[in-house]
Design a protein around this motif. Structure first.
Motif, PDB file in Angstrom:
ATOM      1  N   THR A   1       1.083  -0.720   0.031  1.00 41.05           N
ATOM      2  CA  THR A   1       0.515   0.534  -0.089  1.00 41.05           C
ATOM      3  C   THR A   1       0.466   1.429  -0.028  1.00 41.05           C
ATOM      4  OG1 THR A   1      -2.133  -1.266   1.166  1.00 41.05           O
ATOM      5  CG2 THR A   1      -1.467   0.920   1.462  1.00 41.05           C
ATOM      6  N   THR A   2       0.286   2.439  -1.185  1.00 37.64           N
ATOM      7  CA  THR A   2       1.203   3.453  -0.742  1.00 37.64           C
ATOM      8  C   THR A   2       0.566   4.118  -0.572  1.00 37.64           C
ATOM      9  OG1 THR A   2       0.466   4.406  -3.462  1.00 37.64           O
ATOM     10  CG2 THR A   2       1.912   1.984  -2.812  1.00 37.64           C
ATOM     11  N   PRO A   3       1.029   5.624  -0.064  1.00 38.92           N
ATOM     12  CA  PRO A   3       0.685   7.030   0.397  1.00 38.92           C
ATOM     13  C   PRO A   3      -1.128   7.422  -0.828  1.00 38.92           C
ATOM     14  CG  PRO A   3       2.011   7.235   0.515  1.00 38.92           C
ATOM     15  CD  PRO A   3       2.397   6.216  -0.606  1.00 38.92           C
ATOM     16  N   SER A   4      -0.616   6.779  -2.591  1.00 41.15           N
ATOM     17  CA  SER A   4      -1.243   7.258  -3.181  1.00 41.15           C
ATOM     18  C   SER A   4      -2.609   6.596  -3.498  1.00 41.15           C
ATOM     19  CB  SER A   4      -0.638   7.183  -4.661  1.00 41.15           C
ATOM     20  OG  SER A   4      -0.039   6.078  -5.345  1.00 41.15           O
ATOM     21  N   ASP A   5      -2.320   5.187  -3.418  1.00 40.52           N
ATOM     22  CA  ASP A   5      -3.341   4.213  -3.022  1.00 40.52           C
ATOM     23  C   ASP A   5      -4.698   4.636  -1.193  1.00 40.52           C
ATOM     24  OD1 ASP A   5      -2.132   2.453  -4.579  1.00 40.52           O
ATOM     25  OD2 ASP A   5      -1.545   1.157  -3.552  1.00 40.52           O
ATOM     26  N   VAL A   6      -3.972   4.898  -0.763  1.00 39.89           N
ATOM     27  CA  VAL A   6      -4.975   5.536   0.844  1.00 39.89           C
ATOM     28  C   VAL A   6      -5.546   6.857   0.484  1.00 39.89           C
ATOM     29  CG1 VAL A   6      -4.381   6.714   3.264  1.00 39.89           C
ATOM     30  CG2 VAL A   6      -2.650   4.627   2.540  1.00 39.89           C
TER      31      VAL A   6
END
Length: 228
Positions: A19-24
């Motif tokens: 999970t990446t910041p952009s996913d969140v």
């Protein structure tokens, strides 16, 4: 159940190891757009907008529940201070299987008492027999937990007789029978392997009051449109 009724029952989730910041950011935006809740890793709570009406859950002791109790407590307090509205805490399955129910209940009680927000207890049902699920629910009830949750979705369960006998459980997912059993004790969050409206409704019909799914938007897209 139409989209408006179903949306607040869904925890739109992103918890994978990649999970990446952009996913969140995407999940938070979709939750705001569709009217769902969101469940995100604790390290990304800082991405939650200061002004917003999305209920945000995060996880504690994830994914195996084997953190030291003090570490879980600190994680819970830090998550609450960072803005989490709800916590999904993994119980220590190994201690439960060893018959150390009192130790499991004591740890959960400390977690519940440490924060002024709801704590859901993740049981990891694909790894448990029905008798163990009942004991786990009893410990969560004793601890004054707000909900019990079926699974993380990451259990492998190699060697589990239950998982060999049940294809859904073998994938680490929620099952109708487990939800029915758990709902005898506390409100249930069904999580793991739920990807369609039909699957979500099967869990709700079995007694689930919350659905955890990475496919939250897809589930809602499959629901009947709300009346004007």
């Amino acid at each position: 159940m139409d989209r408006t009724e179903l949306a607040p029952m869904i925890d739109h989730t992103v918890l994978g190891p990649e999970t990446t910041p952009s996913d969140v950011d995407r999940v938070l935006e979709e939750a705001a757009e569709y009217g769902t809740n969101a469940c995100i890793p604790p390290c990304y709570l800082e991405h939650v907008p200061d002004e917003g009406d999305v209920t945000v859950a995060t996880v504690i002791g994830f994914p195996h529940g084997q953190h030291a109790t003090k570490a879980k407590l600190q994680e819970a307090v830090l998550a609450w201070q960072a803005g989490a509205d709800e916590l999904d805490a993994v119980c220590n399955v190994g201690r439960l299987k060893a018959g150390e129910d009192e130790a499991v209940a004591d740890e959960l009680s400390e977690l519940v008492a440490a924060v002024p927000i709801p704590v859901k207890v993740i049981l990891e049902t694909p790894l448990l027999s029905d008798a163990e699920i009942r004991r786990a629910c009893e410990t969560a009830l004793e601890a004054d937990a707000a909900m019990v949750k079926t699974a993380t979705g990451f259990a492998d369960g190699v060697g589990s007789e239950k998982r060999r006998a049940n294809d859904s459980a073998a994938s680490g997912g929620a099952t109708v029978s487990d939800v029915e059993l758990m709902s005898e004790y506390l409100p249930v969050k069904a999580s793991g392997g739920i990807g369609t409206y039909e699957e979500a409704m099967a869990m709700i019909d079995a007694g689930a009051e919350r659905i955890g799914a990475s496919s939250g938007t897809e589930i809602l897209e499959g629901a009947p449109e709300s009346d004007p």
